[in-house]
Design a protein around this motif. Structure first.
Motif, PDB file in Angstrom:
ATOM      1  N   ALA A   1       0.835  -1.209   0.000  1.00 31.63           N
ATOM      2  CA  ALA A   1       0.000   0.000   0.000  1.00 31.63           C
ATOM      3  C   ALA A   1       0.869   1.259   0.000  1.00 31.63           C
TER       4      ALA A   1
ATOM      5  N   ARG B   1       2.145   1.917  -3.487  1.00 31.91           N
ATOM      6  CA  ARG B   1       1.103   2.431  -4.382  1.00 31.91           C
ATOM      7  C   ARG B   1       0.727   3.879  -4.076  1.00 31.91           C
ATOM      8  N   ARG B   2       0.934   4.312  -2.828  1.00 33.04           N
ATOM      9  CA  ARG B   2       0.519   5.659  -2.426  1.00 33.04           C
ATOM     10  C   ARG B   2       1.699   6.592  -2.167  1.00 33.04           C
ATOM     11  N   ARG B   3       2.837   6.309  -2.806  1.00 33.97           N
ATOM     12  CA  ARG B   3       3.988   7.202  -2.651  1.00 33.97           C
ATOM     13  C   ARG B   3       3.610   8.616  -3.054  1.00 33.97           C
ATOM     14  N   SER B   4       4.242   9.591  -2.407  1.00 37.66           N
ATOM     15  CA  SER B   4       3.940  10.980  -2.774  1.00 37.66           C
ATOM     16  C   SER B   4       4.662  11.335  -4.071  1.00 37.66           C
TER      17      SER B   4
ATOM     18  N   SER C   1       1.933  15.271  -3.142  1.00 37.25           N
ATOM     19  CA  SER C   1       0.639  14.675  -2.817  1.00 37.25           C
ATOM     20  C   SER C   1       0.630  14.204  -1.366  1.00 37.25           C
ATOM     21  N   SER C   2      -0.376  13.480  -1.000  1.00 40.52           N
ATOM     22  CA  SER C   2      -0.613  13.118   0.408  1.00 40.52           C
ATOM     23  C   SER C   2       0.536  12.326   1.032  1.00 40.52           C
TER      24      SER C   2
ATOM     25  N   VAL D   1       0.216   9.639   2.963  1.00 41.42           N
ATOM     26  CA  VAL D   1      -0.316   8.351   3.410  1.00 41.42           C
ATOM     27  C   VAL D   1       0.743   7.258   3.387  1.00 41.42           C
ATOM     28  N   ALA D   2       1.628   7.278   2.411  1.00 45.91           N
ATOM     29  CA  ALA D   2       2.643   6.233   2.272  1.00 45.91           C
ATOM     30  C   ALA D   2       3.567   6.186   3.475  1.00 45.91           C
TER      31      ALA D   2
ATOM     32  N   TYR E   1       1.773   4.165   6.082  1.00 51.65           N
ATOM     33  CA  TYR E   1       1.775   2.753   5.696  1.00 51.65           C
ATOM     34  C   TYR E   1       3.149   2.120   5.913  1.00 51.65           C
TER      35      TYR E   1
ATOM     36  N   ASN F   1       9.884   9.569   2.083  1.00 51.54           N
ATOM     37  CA  ASN F   1       8.574  10.027   1.622  1.00 51.54           C
ATOM     38  C   ASN F   1       8.067  11.188   2.483  1.00 51.54           C
TER      39      ASN F   1
END
Length: 194
Positions: free
Chosen positions: A27, A30-33, A51-52, A54-55, A58, A120
């Motif tokens: 996850a 997939r959600r790297r900034s 971007s966010s 989130v990574a 995770y 990140n």
């Protein structure tokens, strides 16, 4: 751990915690900034907007779940250093091999996960203001979290084999000591009165 059998509950917990860590690592990848170049017309400045974050969460989650999996197993087996000694033989040799291999892959997986999360977070938190023509936004290199995920799976497999052979080596030690106690006799000579 009787009769060379290892605990099924411990196997399931190690597998579950490792698979959760694997899921977090995937996850995170997939959600790297990703950075986009923003040109501020008012100040005539160029900066990156990411971007966010989130990574990062995770990655840290994967780090903590893998740490808990390894801690649980090493706590139960007492890190192979404390507790009952291992019986010499194949089981002990494989236990030692799997123990060191498990720790090596654990350290690599943890390094990938925490390094990816840190890198990140750095890009997400800070904006660079630069007055330049050829400007690109740096982002976390693709594959850092994937490498961590692969090492999580390798570590899970090695941990399972380590515990299986550890159980065999410790239970055969207990059986050998019981056999020695039951068959040991003290040789005595007959007593003669003179």
């Amino acid at each position: 751990m009787r009769d060379g059998k290892s605990s099924t509950l411990l196997h399931l917990l190690v597998i579950l915690l490792s698979l959760i860590a694997f899921g977090f690592a995937i996850a995170a990848e997939r959600r790297r900034s990703h950075g986009t170049i923003i040109i501020d017309e008012h100040n005539n400045a160029t900066y990156c907007s990411y971007s966010s974050d989130v990574a990062t969460g995770y990655g840290v989650g994967g780090f903590l779940f893998l740490l808990s999996s390894e801690s649980l197993l090493m706590g139960v087996t007492k890190c192979m250093c404390f507790g009952r000694p291992l019986t010499p033989g194949n089981s002990r040799a494989w236990t030692i091999i799997y123990f060191f291999s498990s720790w090596l892959t654990f350290l690599v997986a943890e390094a990938c996960l925490i390094a990816g999360a840190t890198k990140n977070a750095y890009h997400t938190k800070y904006r660079h203001v630069i007055h330049a023509q050829n400007f690109s936004c740096e982002s976390l290199r693709k594959g850092v979290f994937i490498a961590g995920a692969i090492f999580v799976l390798i570590n899970m497999t090695l941990n399972i084999y380590y515990y299986i052979y550890f159980a065999k080596a410790t239970s055969s030690q207990a059986e050998a000591s019981k056999a020695n106690r039951s068959s040991s006799t003290v040789g005595m000579t007959s007593f003669r009165k003179n």
